[in-house]
Design a protein around this motif. Sequence first.
Motif, PDB file in Angstrom:
ATOM      1  N   ILE A 117       6.647  10.385 -17.195  1.00  0.00           N
ATOM      2  CA  ILE A 117       5.976   9.842 -16.016  1.00  0.00           C
ATOM      3  C   ILE A 117       6.832  10.045 -14.764  1.00  0.00           C
ATOM      4  O   ILE A 117       6.309  10.297 -13.679  1.00  0.00           O
ATOM      5  N   GLY A 118       8.142   9.935 -14.901  1.00  0.00           N
ATOM      6  CA  GLY A 118       9.011  10.105 -13.748  1.00  0.00           C
ATOM      7  C   GLY A 118       9.000  11.506 -13.195  1.00  0.00           C
ATOM      8  O   GLY A 118       9.100  11.701 -11.972  1.00  0.00           O
ATOM      9  N   GLN A 119       8.867  12.507 -14.065  1.00  0.00           N
ATOM     10  CA  GLN A 119       8.965  13.901 -13.629  1.00  0.00           C
ATOM     11  C   GLN A 119       7.618  14.582 -13.427  1.00  0.00           C
ATOM     12  O   GLN A 119       7.544  15.608 -12.756  1.00  0.00           O
ATOM     13  N   MET A 120       6.542  14.042 -13.994  1.00  0.00           N
ATOM     14  CA  MET A 120       5.248  14.704 -13.852  1.00  0.00           C
ATOM     15  C   MET A 120       4.707  14.537 -12.440  1.00  0.00           C
ATOM     16  O   MET A 120       5.067  13.591 -11.726  1.00  0.00           O
ATOM     17  N   MET A 121       3.869  15.468 -12.012  1.00  0.00           N
ATOM     18  CA  MET A 121       3.267  15.423 -10.684  1.00  0.00           C
ATOM     19  C   MET A 121       1.773  15.173 -10.801  1.00  0.00           C
ATOM     20  O   MET A 121       1.086  15.803 -11.611  1.00  0.00           O
ATOM     21  N   GLU A 122       1.275  14.218 -10.011  1.00  0.00           N
ATOM     22  CA  GLU A 122      -0.146  13.889  -9.969  1.00  0.00           C
ATOM     23  C   GLU A 122      -0.520  13.479  -8.553  1.00  0.00           C
ATOM     24  O   GLU A 122       0.342  13.155  -7.725  1.00  0.00           O
ATOM     25  N   LYS A 123      -1.820  13.451  -8.310  1.00  0.00           N
ATOM     26  CA  LYS A 123      -2.303  12.901  -7.049  1.00  0.00           C
ATOM     27  C   LYS A 123      -2.119  11.384  -7.051  1.00  0.00           C
ATOM     28  O   LYS A 123      -2.333  10.730  -8.066  1.00  0.00           O
ATOM     29  N   VAL A 124      -1.748  10.847  -5.920  1.00  0.00           N
ATOM     30  CA  VAL A 124      -1.525   9.414  -5.810  1.00  0.00           C
ATOM     31  C   VAL A 124      -1.941   8.939  -4.427  1.00  0.00           C
ATOM     32  O   VAL A 124      -1.733   9.644  -3.429  1.00  0.00           O
ATOM     33  N   VAL A 125      -2.566   7.778  -4.378  1.00  0.00           N
ATOM     34  CA  VAL A 125      -2.869   7.114  -3.115  1.00  0.00           C
ATOM     35  C   VAL A 125      -1.763   6.101  -2.875  1.00  0.00           C
ATOM     36  O   VAL A 125      -1.615   5.132  -3.637  1.00  0.00           O
ATOM     37  N   LEU A 126      -0.979   6.311  -1.837  1.00  0.00           N
ATOM     38  CA  LEU A 126       0.141   5.422  -1.560  1.00  0.00           C
ATOM     39  C   LEU A 126      -0.351   4.104  -0.977  1.00  0.00           C
ATOM     40  O   LEU A 126      -1.362   4.058  -0.288  1.00  0.00           O
ATOM     41  N   PRO A 127       0.366   3.023  -1.247  1.00  0.00           N
ATOM     42  CA  PRO A 127      -0.058   1.712  -0.741  1.00  0.00           C
ATOM     43  C   PRO A 127       0.090   1.638   0.769  1.00  0.00           C
ATOM     44  O   PRO A 127       0.883   2.383   1.364  1.00  0.00           O
ATOM     45  N   PRO A 128      -0.651   0.751   1.417  1.00  0.00           N
ATOM     46  CA  PRO A 128      -0.502   0.576   2.867  1.00  0.00           C
ATOM     47  C   PRO A 128       0.858  -0.018   3.204  1.00  0.00           C
ATOM     48  O   PRO A 128       1.503  -0.645   2.359  1.00  0.00           O
ATOM     49  N   PHE A 129       1.276   0.179   4.435  1.00  0.00           N
ATOM     50  CA  PHE A 129       2.560  -0.353   4.880  1.00  0.00           C
ATOM     51  C   PHE A 129       2.494  -1.867   5.023  1.00  0.00           C
ATOM     52  O   PHE A 129       1.534  -2.405   5.578  1.00  0.00           O
ATOM     53  N   LYS A 130       3.507  -2.524   4.496  1.00  0.00           N
ATOM     54  CA  LYS A 130       3.698  -3.956   4.711  1.00  0.00           C
ATOM     55  C   LYS A 130       4.914  -4.141   5.619  1.00  0.00           C
ATOM     56  O   LYS A 130       5.940  -3.495   5.398  1.00  0.00           O
ATOM     57  N   PRO A 131       4.830  -5.012   6.594  1.00  0.00           N
ATOM     58  CA  PRO A 131       6.021  -5.243   7.422  1.00  0.00           C
ATOM     59  C   PRO A 131       7.086  -5.977   6.619  1.00  0.00           C
ATOM     60  O   PRO A 131       6.783  -6.810   5.773  1.00  0.00           O
ATOM     61  N   ARG A 132       8.338  -5.644   6.889  1.00  0.00           N
ATOM     62  CA  ARG A 132       9.417  -6.418   6.280  1.00  0.00           C
ATOM     63  C   ARG A 132       9.405  -7.821   6.856  1.00  0.00           C
ATOM     64  O   ARG A 132       9.082  -8.035   8.018  1.00  0.00           O
ATOM     65  N   ARG A 133       9.761  -8.780   6.034  1.00  0.00           N
ATOM     66  CA  ARG A 133       9.735 -10.172   6.467  1.00  0.00           C
ATOM     67  C   ARG A 133      10.865 -10.459   7.446  1.00  0.00           C
ATOM     68  O   ARG A 133      11.959  -9.911   7.334  1.00  0.00           O
TER      69      ARG A 133
END
Length: 361
Positions: free
Chosen positions: A179-195
Amino acid sequence: MTMAEREVVLMKGNEAIAHAAIRCGADGYFGYPITPQSEVIETLAELKPWETTGMVVLQAESEVASINMIYGGAGAGKRVLTSSSSPGVALMQEGIAYMAGAELPGVFVNVQRGGPGLGTIQPSQSDYFQATRGGGNGDYYVIVLAPNSVQEMADFVDLAFELAFKYRNPAMILSDGVIGQMMEKVVLPPFKPRRTEEEILRECPWASTGRTKDRQPNIITSLELTSEVMEQRNIHLQEKYQQIRENEVRYETQGLDDADYMIVAFGSAARIAEKAIEMAREEGLKVGLFRPVTLWPFPEKEIARAAEGKQGVLVVEINAGQMVEDVRLSIDGKVPVAHFGRLGGIVPEPDEIVEALKKKF
């Protein structure tokens, strides 16, 4: 959510961890390179989040140093994480036990490789016991999430932080070299501001952030010299672990309604099992899949219910047989349980799983 925030990209699982950490508002990453997870810190170094979000990224001198940096950051209420692979995670066990004893939240990513010892750089799932039994000293547990896709590598970063802070407990993303090395399409999560510091003080009243006008500094420790007090602390931990067992079990099933046989597998082994199930059904064998997503807490009751009426359960792992023990305990002899695995970094083929199913039942 903007298109940029929902951008579909092609990347490795390790890279997805790095991107997700930045977007989830992580305050810091402290780690050390080791195959097959080095892309995590390499990607963070390339993205330079300290220039955009303020996230600290530091390559420590060793895994022992990195886990103690995580301990310090977590003690201040920060969202901090590290990543490593099997021998490196073994070096972190003392610090993880300290964090569990001090009830500190932190996220640890283990991209497993073969062992024992230095072993091989090829994929494995032989750290199951280390992750689910608490590899350090004392009676404690770590929340363990097992992704089986690049998308889940990204999704589980925020979930791991959420669970770690909800229960003030270390959380591990137990991946592997596939899983670490395989490549797939991914939808990245939205940005959260740091607290902000004010938000940290409000959300983490236990954090040690130094003396302020309105409060005395908290003391973060797992040490207690009085046995009676230490027993009460341990009882409190066990009560918390029971809450986690009751509230945080996660799993997936496929094709179990009409199945005569059930395969139980996690992570990359579950993906291979999906193809094996397809091949078995083409041959007339009705097989379904049970995939634990949380390895701790383990879905004991759910596996027992799913196994009812089945002719056999085959546990597929890339190891000599570890999760199979938890499956057997869950089913308690009501259905035959067998194991199939490959060792030394060899990943099983779907046809091998089908043949094992035929031979063992």
